[in-house]
Design a protein around this motif. Structure first.
Motif, PDB file in Angstrom:
ATOM      1  N   ASP A 220       0.847  -1.179   0.000  1.00 29.54           N
ATOM      2  CA  ASP A 220       0.000   0.000   0.000  1.00 29.54           C
ATOM      3  C   ASP A 220       0.891   1.240   0.000  1.00 29.54           C
ATOM      4  OD1 ASP A 220       0.929   0.452   2.545  1.00 29.54           O
ATOM      5  OD2 ASP A 220      -0.909  -0.171   3.563  1.00 29.54           O
ATOM      6  N   MET A 221       0.281   2.420   0.126  1.00 30.54           N
ATOM      7  CA  MET A 221       1.029   3.663  -0.008  1.00 30.54           C
ATOM      8  C   MET A 221       2.100   3.831   1.066  1.00 30.54           C
ATOM      9  SD  MET A 221       0.003   5.472  -2.616  1.00 30.54           S
ATOM     10  CE  MET A 221       0.129   7.204  -2.254  1.00 30.54           C
ATOM     11  N   ASN A 222       1.949   3.141   2.207  1.00 28.71           N
ATOM     12  CA  ASN A 222       2.928   3.254   3.270  1.00 28.71           C
ATOM     13  C   ASN A 222       3.945   2.124   3.246  1.00 28.71           C
ATOM     14  OD1 ASN A 222       1.776   5.580   4.388  1.00 28.71           O
ATOM     15  ND2 ASN A 222       0.213   4.350   5.410  1.00 28.71           N
ATOM     16  N   GLY A 223       3.901   1.300   2.208  1.00 29.02           N
ATOM     17  CA  GLY A 223       4.858   0.220   2.090  1.00 29.02           C
ATOM     18  C   GLY A 223       4.445  -1.035   2.842  1.00 29.02           C
ATOM     19  N   ASN A 224       3.238  -1.046   3.423  1.00 23.43           N
ATOM     20  CA  ASN A 224       2.769  -2.222   4.147  1.00 23.43           C
ATOM     21  C   ASN A 224       2.200  -3.254   3.180  1.00 23.43           C
ATOM     22  OD1 ASN A 224       3.277  -1.001   6.729  1.00 23.43           O
ATOM     23  ND2 ASN A 224       1.426   0.227   6.399  1.00 23.43           N
ATOM     24  N   GLU A 225       2.353  -4.506   3.504  1.00 24.31           N
ATOM     25  CA  GLU A 225       1.835  -5.563   2.635  1.00 24.31           C
ATOM     26  C   GLU A 225       0.310  -5.500   2.580  1.00 24.31           C
ATOM     27  OE1 GLU A 225       3.279  -9.363   3.682  1.00 24.31           O
ATOM     28  OE2 GLU A 225       5.378  -8.893   3.237  1.00 24.31           O
ATOM     29  N   HIS A 226      -0.215  -5.633   1.382  1.00 26.70           N
ATOM     30  CA  HIS A 226      -1.657  -5.563   1.194  1.00 26.70           C
ATOM     31  C   HIS A 226      -1.984  -6.368  -0.055  1.00 26.70           C
ATOM     32  CE1 HIS A 226      -5.734  -4.059   1.101  1.00 26.70           C
ATOM     33  NE2 HIS A 226      -5.554  -3.591  -0.103  1.00 26.70           N
ATOM     34  N   VAL A 227      -2.478  -7.569   0.130  1.00 30.27           N
ATOM     35  CA  VAL A 227      -2.710  -8.459  -1.003  1.00 30.27           C
ATOM     36  C   VAL A 227      -4.186  -8.395  -1.397  1.00 30.27           C
ATOM     37  CG1 VAL A 227      -2.606 -10.826  -1.836  1.00 30.27           C
ATOM     38  CG2 VAL A 227      -0.866  -9.973  -0.268  1.00 30.27           C
ATOM     39  N   GLN A 228      -4.419  -8.134  -2.664  1.00 32.80           N
ATOM     40  CA  GLN A 228      -5.793  -8.018  -3.155  1.00 32.80           C
ATOM     41  C   GLN A 228      -5.840  -8.540  -4.586  1.00 32.80           C
ATOM     42  OE1 GLN A 228      -7.299  -4.073  -3.176  1.00 32.80           O
ATOM     43  NE2 GLN A 228      -9.222  -4.594  -4.148  1.00 32.80           N
ATOM     44  N   GLU A 229      -6.724  -9.481  -4.848  1.00 31.43           N
ATOM     45  CA  GLU A 229      -6.857 -10.028  -6.191  1.00 31.43           C
ATOM     46  C   GLU A 229      -8.076  -9.398  -6.857  1.00 31.43           C
ATOM     47  OE1 GLU A 229      -7.172 -14.366  -8.401  1.00 31.43           O
ATOM     48  OE2 GLU A 229      -6.456 -14.227  -6.343  1.00 31.43           O
ATOM     49  N   THR A 230      -7.882  -8.859  -8.040  1.00 32.53           N
ATOM     50  CA  THR A 230      -8.918  -8.081  -8.701  1.00 32.53           C
ATOM     51  C   THR A 230      -8.917  -8.367 -10.196  1.00 32.53           C
ATOM     52  OG1 THR A 230      -8.475  -6.321  -7.119  1.00 32.53           O
ATOM     53  CG2 THR A 230      -9.866  -5.762  -8.999  1.00 32.53           C
ATOM     54  N   ASN A 231     -10.101  -8.395 -10.789  1.00 31.01           N
ATOM     55  CA  ASN A 231     -10.180  -8.478 -12.244  1.00 31.01           C
ATOM     56  C   ASN A 231     -10.044  -7.086 -12.831  1.00 31.01           C
ATOM     57  OD1 ASN A 231     -10.721 -11.281 -12.543  1.00 31.01           O
ATOM     58  ND2 ASN A 231     -12.792 -10.910 -11.777  1.00 31.01           N
ATOM     59  N   CYS A 232      -9.341  -6.956 -13.938  1.00 31.03           N
ATOM     60  CA  CYS A 232      -9.236  -5.653 -14.573  1.00 31.03           C
ATOM     61  C   CYS A 232      -9.080  -5.825 -16.079  1.00 31.03           C
ATOM     62  CB  CYS A 232      -8.061  -4.857 -14.022  1.00 31.03           C
ATOM     63  SG  CYS A 232      -6.457  -5.585 -14.350  1.00 31.03           S
ATOM     64  N   LYS A 233      -9.326  -4.770 -16.811  1.00 30.05           N
ATOM     65  CA  LYS A 233      -9.154  -4.766 -18.257  1.00 30.05           C
ATOM     66  C   LYS A 233      -8.131  -3.703 -18.621  1.00 30.05           C
ATOM     67  CE  LYS A 233     -13.691  -6.476 -19.686  1.00 30.05           C
ATOM     68  NZ  LYS A 233     -14.891  -6.205 -20.494  1.00 30.05           N
ATOM     69  N   SER A 234      -7.357  -3.982 -19.638  1.00 27.40           N
ATOM     70  CA  SER A 234      -6.369  -3.009 -20.098  1.00 27.40           C
ATOM     71  C   SER A 234      -6.546  -2.781 -21.582  1.00 27.40           C
ATOM     72  CB  SER A 234      -4.958  -3.511 -19.806  1.00 27.40           C
ATOM     73  OG  SER A 234      -4.026  -2.530 -20.150  1.00 27.40           O
ATOM     74  N   HIS A 235      -6.369  -1.555 -21.983  1.00 25.06           N
ATOM     75  CA  HIS A 235      -6.679  -1.149 -23.348  1.00 25.06           C
ATOM     76  C   HIS A 235      -5.409  -1.005 -24.170  1.00 25.06           C
ATOM     77  CE1 HIS A 235      -8.551   2.149 -26.098  1.00 25.06           C
ATOM     78  NE2 HIS A 235      -8.489   0.988 -26.700  1.00 25.06           N
ATOM     79  N   PHE A 236      -5.313  -1.786 -25.215  1.00 27.99           N
ATOM     80  CA  PHE A 236      -4.213  -1.654 -26.175  1.00 27.99           C
ATOM     81  C   PHE A 236      -4.823  -1.212 -27.493  1.00 27.99           C
ATOM     82  CE2 PHE A 236      -0.158  -2.566 -28.085  1.00 27.99           C
ATOM     83  CZ  PHE A 236      -0.467  -2.927 -29.393  1.00 27.99           C
ATOM     84  N   ASN A 237      -4.371  -0.067 -28.000  1.00 29.10           N
ATOM     85  CA  ASN A 237      -4.950   0.478 -29.219  1.00 29.10           C
ATOM     86  C   ASN A 237      -3.953   0.383 -30.383  1.00 29.10           C
ATOM     87  OD1 ASN A 237      -6.361   1.831 -31.180  1.00 29.10           O
ATOM     88  ND2 ASN A 237      -6.087   3.861 -30.267  1.00 29.10           N
ATOM     89  N   PRO A 238      -4.165  -0.540 -31.321  1.00 31.91           N
ATOM     90  CA  PRO A 238      -3.232  -0.679 -32.446  1.00 31.91           C
ATOM     91  C   PRO A 238      -3.251   0.505 -33.400  1.00 31.91           C
ATOM     92  CG  PRO A 238      -5.111  -2.144 -32.732  1.00 31.91           C
ATOM     93  CD  PRO A 238      -5.250  -1.540 -31.375  1.00 31.91           C
ATOM     94  N   GLU A 239      -4.213   1.434 -33.221  1.00 32.90           N
ATOM     95  CA  GLU A 239      -4.275   2.619 -34.083  1.00 32.90           C
ATOM     96  C   GLU A 239      -3.392   3.761 -33.552  1.00 32.90           C
ATOM     97  OE1 GLU A 239      -5.738   2.600 -36.927  1.00 32.90           O
ATOM     98  OE2 GLU A 239      -6.607   0.612 -36.652  1.00 32.90           O
ATOM     99  N   SER A 240      -2.722   3.556 -32.413  1.00 27.43           N
ATOM    100  CA  SER A 240      -1.846   4.596 -31.872  1.00 27.43           C
ATOM    101  C   SER A 240      -0.769   4.958 -32.888  1.00 27.43           C
ATOM    102  CB  SER A 240      -1.180   4.108 -30.585  1.00 27.43           C
ATOM    103  OG  SER A 240      -2.111   4.012 -29.537  1.00 27.43           O
ATOM    104  N   ASP A 241      -0.299   6.218 -32.811  1.00 29.51           N
ATOM    105  CA  ASP A 241       0.761   6.658 -33.720  1.00 29.51           C
ATOM    106  C   ASP A 241       2.032   5.852 -33.532  1.00 29.51           C
ATOM    107  OD1 ASP A 241      -0.798   8.807 -34.808  1.00 29.51           O
ATOM    108  OD2 ASP A 241      -0.452   9.893 -32.938  1.00 29.51           O
TER     109      ASP A 241
END
Length: 358
Positions: A18-39
């Motif tokens: 976490d922000m204070n350097g303490n261990e904090h384990v959290q499993e989360t689903n997420c999506k990431s965007h890759f755009n092949p049309e980028s310059d």
């Protein structure tokens, strides 16, 4: 290059601090965007130095209406040998666009092969590593493994350009073993790094029969430290960081201002500002300079026309206590550069890309 449209991939991540350097384990689903049309689509294969070097590149590019998609195949403290050895193993962390240290990767289990196969990259960036003990790495960690890795990438992604992210020497006063970095060692290290990167580029060019460009980040950092105003030549002031750690033990570390933790009060009064935040990782100022060097190298747009100012951020610093052999990671705020510094950094970046050493 044929476009496949927008690609959305599902991954899971585990957040470990976490922000204070303490261990904090959290499993989360997420999506990431890759755009092949980028310059420009860039894959960086490296470690925390890679992350620092291109940290603000996307933000800077957006101010000039240039869209850049950046991927980072990451493992902290690892070199070319590691990335070649694990090229087909799902052991690396992977980020897209967001390189913030407080943001988790989109996955912690992916291989270089998978990233090259499932995404289309215009540029793949390689970089070697220089460890915290300040020892020169053996030639075997440069040759032929750098060319082997580039050859592997070229086989899977022959349309991608190979570029090298030149790293930097550590800060004056940084402690390695029982000794400290002095001016002579810093200059000797700069020469070593610049020579090895030129040799590495030549070795890769012979292997893949393509021009390999070196992005002169290390030279820019050296130029900044030698700049006439002396603003960027501050020395490492470890004692203050250890004091705040021992006092707060992480509990209030996020509220601590590193401006006075790793720079002496005297140098701060002289208006000096650090290129590094912990003696070897880049500070906000160092990140900005390296990113604008990358921007001019990629686009040809004069760095002196850039007006992006980084925000104040929470940064992680690796600090060592004489009683803690392995060291520890401490989060704290770090001052952001104002326009005066930005103009100077842009001048340094442009000169470095155009001419090299100041």
């Amino acid at each position: 290059m044929e476009s496949k449209g927008e690609i959305w991939l599902d991954f899971k991540y585990i957040e470990t601090l976490d922000m204070n350097g303490n261990e904090h384990v959290q499993e989360t689903n997420c999506k990431s965007h890759f755009n092949p049309e980028s310059d420009i689509k860039i894959l960086i294969v490296g470690n925390s130095f890679s992350r620092d070097s291109l940290y603000y590149l996307r933000n800077i590019a957006q101010t000039k209406n240039v869209d850049i998609t950046m991927g980072l195949l990451y493992m902290g403290g690892q070199d070319l040998t590691y990335h070649y050895r694990t090229k087909e193993n799902n052991v690396n962390w992977f980020y897209i666009n967001n390189f913030d240290y407080n943001s988790p990767p989109i996955t912690q289990e992916i291989s270089l092969k998978k990233v090259l196969t499932e995404y289309q990259w215009d540029i793949v960036v390689l970089q070697n590593y220089f460890d915290k003990k300040y020892t020169y790495v053996p030639d075997s960690s440069w040759f032929p493994v750098g060319a082997d890795l580039a050859g592997y990438i070229n086989t899977i992604s022959p349309e991608s350009e190979i570029m090298l992210n030149e790293i930097w020497s550590y800060e004056l006063g940084y402690k390695y073993g029982q000794d400290y970095v002095d001016l002579q060692l810093q200059k000797d290290t700069d020469r070593y790094i610049f020579t090895k990167y030129r040799e590495l580029a030549q070795d890769i060019e012979r292997r893949i029969n393509k021009k390999v460009k070196i992005v002169p980040v290390g030279q820019a950092i050296a130029n900044a430290r030698n700049y006439d105003t002396g603003h960027f030549s501050a020395t490492y002031y470890k004692h203050g960081v250890c004091e705040v750690y021992n006092k707060y033990k992480h509990s209030e570390a996020a509220n601590y201002d590193f401006q006075y933790g790793i720079i002496s009060p005297e140098e701060s009064e002289q208006g000096k500002i650090k290129m590094n935040r912990d003696g070897f990782h880049l500070s906000t100022v160092g990140r900005y300079l390296s990113s604008v060097v990358w921007f001019e190298t990629l686009t040809g747009i004069d760095a002196r026309t850039v007006h992006y100012i980084p925000p104040e951020e929470i940064l992680g610093c690796w600090v060592c206590d004489d009683n803690v052999e392995s060291g520890y990671y401490l989060f704290g705020s770090y001052c952001k550069p104002d326009k005066k510094y930005i103009d100077e950094l842009n001048e340094i970046a442009h000169f470095t890309v155009e001419r090299g050493e100041m």
